[in-house]
Design an enzyme around this catalytic site. Structure first.
Site, short mmCIF file in Angstrom:
data_model
loop_
_atom_site.label_atom_id
_atom_site.label_comp_id
_atom_site.label_asym_id
_atom_site.label_seq_id
_atom_site.Cartn_x
_atom_site.Cartn_y
_atom_site.Cartn_z
CE LYS A 1 -15.81 2.65 9.49
NZ LYS A 1 -14.65 3.35 8.93
N GLY B 1 -4.45 7.74 -0.69
CA GLY B 1 -5.88 7.51 -0.83
C GLY B 1 -6.56 8.37 -1.86
N GLY C 1 -11.34 11.29 -6.79
CA GLY C 1 -12.71 11.14 -7.29
C GLY C 1 -13.07 9.76 -7.77
#
Length: 236
Positions: free
Chosen positions: A38, A171, A203
């Protein structure tokens, strides 16, 4: 897959981190070693879990690396400037990913926001890092109304930079998809000029990690190490 895969989105909150976790989980299940990079984590305070930590929680034994963290939930360049901290530059991202690739089978580089969100005030972006790495790019997009425009714009930008668009992943596929979402299953590959490579259920980040890992491969196409099939998914 290439040893380095860059994962971007058509915007914020489209499911990049969940997609990164699913790709990582599928690779781990296939016996590959995985690192998650990241470059710039924003909107998270020191000591709080970031996106790379969430990928590790869901996917399992990945090496997670964060190059910089800024407390305000802003674009990395803006967040760095306001915090007085050094920005991340594309060359640093490429160098870090390259080092991770020497002892991992797969390195996933998860961007912040969309492809052209700026890392620094000189205009460096994730696209620049992908070019330095000569790595393919996976685009994560939303399912519903408006996604065709943002996906096509992102795909066009990748092509204009001669970057390899591996494909598109939804996504967050809604539990009760509306007409636009269902039609977009057909239209997204057309506007992106790239295959649809998966759909993550809405979810799925709330699943227990063991369940997430067990199901991740079923959300991704073979090119991402999974068993998901676009034609079957589109069938009524």
């Amino acid at each position: 897959m290439s040893s380095v895969l860059v994962i971007t989105g058509t915007g914020t909150e489209v499911g990049k981190t969940m997609t990164t976790a699913a790709v990582a989980a599928a690779a781990l299940a296939a016996g590959r070693s995985v690192a998650v990079l990241k470059p710039a984590q924003t909107g998270v305070l020191p000591g709080e879990p970031g996106d790379a930590d969430e990928v590790a929680r869901l996917a399992g034994a990945v090496t997670s690396v964060e190059l910089a963290r800024y407390p305000e939930p802003l674009a990395p360049a803006t967040a760095a400037r306001r915090s007085g901290l050094a920005p991340v530059r594309p060359a640093e991202v490429a160098e870090a990913a390259g080092k991770l690739a020497t002892d991992h089978d797969l390195v996933l580089v998860e961007g912040a926001g969309g492809l052209l969100v700026r890392f620094d005030d000189e205009g460096g972006t994730l696209a620049d890092a992908a070019r330095l790495l000569d790595a393919p790019v996976l685009v994560v997009t939303s399912a519903g109304l408006g996604t065709l425009n943002t996906t096509e714009l992102t795909a066009r930008e990748l092509r204009s930079r001669r970057l390899d668009l591996l494909g598109v992943v939804l996504g967050s596929w809604p539990n009760d998809p509306d007409l636009a979402s269902r039609c977009n299953l057909t239209d997204l590959p057309v506007v992106a000029e790239a295959p649809l490579l998966g759909a993550l259920p809405e979810g799925c980040g709330g699943l227990l990690p063991a369940n997430f890992r067990a199901k991740a491969s079923s959300w991704l196409a073979a090119r991402l190490g999974g068993t998901w099939n676009a034609e079957t998914f589109r069938a009524p």
